[in-house]
Write an enzyme that holds these catalytic residues in place. Structure first.
Site, PDB file in Angstrom:
ATOM      1  N   LYS A  75     -36.385 -54.928 160.105  1.00 38.12           N
ATOM      2  CA  LYS A  75     -37.006 -55.796 161.123  1.00 38.12           C
ATOM      3  C   LYS A  75     -38.490 -55.455 161.207  1.00 38.12           C
ATOM      4  O   LYS A  75     -38.850 -54.285 161.409  1.00 38.12           O
ATOM      5  CB  LYS A  75     -36.317 -55.501 162.452  1.00 38.12           C
ATOM      6  CG  LYS A  75     -36.313 -56.618 163.443  1.00 38.12           C
ATOM      7  CD  LYS A  75     -35.360 -56.213 164.573  1.00 38.12           C
ATOM      8  CE  LYS A  75     -35.466 -57.110 165.748  1.00 38.12           C
ATOM      9  NZ  LYS A  75     -34.768 -56.544 166.898  1.00 38.12           N
TER      10      LYS A  75
HETATM   11  C1  E4P Z   1     -33.465 -58.375 169.384  1.00 38.13           C
HETATM   12  O1  E4P Z   1     -33.642 -58.601 168.215  1.00 38.13           O
HETATM   13  C2  E4P Z   1     -34.561 -58.296 170.364  1.00 38.13           C
HETATM   14  O2  E4P Z   1     -35.326 -57.154 170.141  1.00 38.13           O
HETATM   15  C3  E4P Z   1     -33.975 -58.320 171.749  1.00 38.13           C
HETATM   16  O3  E4P Z   1     -33.062 -59.410 171.841  1.00 38.13           O
HETATM   17  C4  E4P Z   1     -35.013 -58.398 172.860  1.00 38.13           C
HETATM   18  O4  E4P Z   1     -34.348 -58.617 174.078  1.00 38.13           O
HETATM   19  P1  E4P Z   1     -35.047 -58.404 175.510  1.00 38.13           P
HETATM   20  O5  E4P Z   1     -36.139 -59.406 175.625  1.00 38.13           O
HETATM   21  O6  E4P Z   1     -33.947 -58.646 176.490  1.00 38.13           O
HETATM   22  O7  E4P Z   1     -35.571 -56.990 175.524  1.00 38.13           O
END
Ligand code: E4P
Length: 215
Positions: free
Chosen positions: A84
């Site tokens: 990622k």
């Molecule tokens: C996943 O890939 C993201 O990092 C995550 O869904 C972010 O979620 P949040 O905005 O609730 O922290």
């Protein structure tokens, strides 16, 4: 239509894995911190214990593409791990290099259609628009999913839409309606997808009638 769990908590994944409904896992540095585990060990344990997961996102954090690629290399030795990277100039440079090295890549922190265009051009396997954080800031996260879907349908480069930052079962369903290929969600949101008061009430009535038939 794939379901990912948005967590680095081994037990939370383990408790839901045998439903057969979970296709993958996403993590980020905040989720790893919450799990209290070492990042590499946390991802390794998930990769080794849950072989049916098609993608486990491990996020790299660095300013330069070359450092992101170096950080990614140990993760790339693990089965089904997706790297990622953030949607920045260096992140997308890293995306291209990682794809050339054979990795699957999730471009994260997507807040506009223009970013999703660049990520697809950089060879992203997945783009992660942050629906909830857009809504928190007065923008329409679902509209963004629809716009990205329309662009990718007209100009297909093979990138999948992975809706992230999703906080309710209602929004999960709407993300699929707007064209998400995947929605990643906290384990508690996944659990609430089963829930309807009418299912509970209907079941109670059926149980009562069943018991009276079988008296
Ligand atoms: C996943 O890939 C993201 O990092 C995550 O869904 C972010 O979620 P949040 O905005 O609730 O922290």
């Amino acid at each position: 239509m794939k379901i990912f769990l948005d967590t680095a908590d081994y037990d939370a994944i383990s408790m839901r894995y045998d439903t057969g409904l979970i296709d993958g896992v996403t993590t980020n540095p905040s989720l790893i911190k919450k799990s209290g585990d070492d990042p590499f060990e946390a991802i390794k344990a998930i990769s080794e214990s849950f072989p049916d997961l098609k993608s486990i996102s491990a996020e790299v954090v660095a300013d330069l593409a070359c450092d992101m690629v170096e950080q990614a290399k140990p993760f790339m030795e693990l089965d089904n791990v997706t790297i990622k990277v953030p949607c920045t100039v260096e992140g997308l440079r890293a995306c291209r290099q990682l794809r050339d090295l054979g990795a699957t890549v999730n471009v994260t922190l997507i807040f506009s259609a223009a970013q999703a265009v660049l990520a697809a051009k950089a060879g992203a396997t997945y783009v992660s628009p942050f629906v909830g954080r857009l809504t928190d800031n007065g923008c329409d996260g679902l509209e963004l999913i629809k716009t990205i879907y329309d662009i990718y349908a007209r100009q297909p480069l093979g990138t999948e839409i992975l809706a992230a930052s999703v906080r309710s079962p209602e929004v999960v369903a709407l993300c699929y309606r707007e064209g998400s290929d995947i929605v990643t969600m906290p384990p508690g949101v996944f659990d609430r997808m089963y829930e309807s008061v009418l299912t509970r009430e209907g079941l109670a009535i059926f149980q009562k009638d069943w018991d009276s038939i079988n008296k």
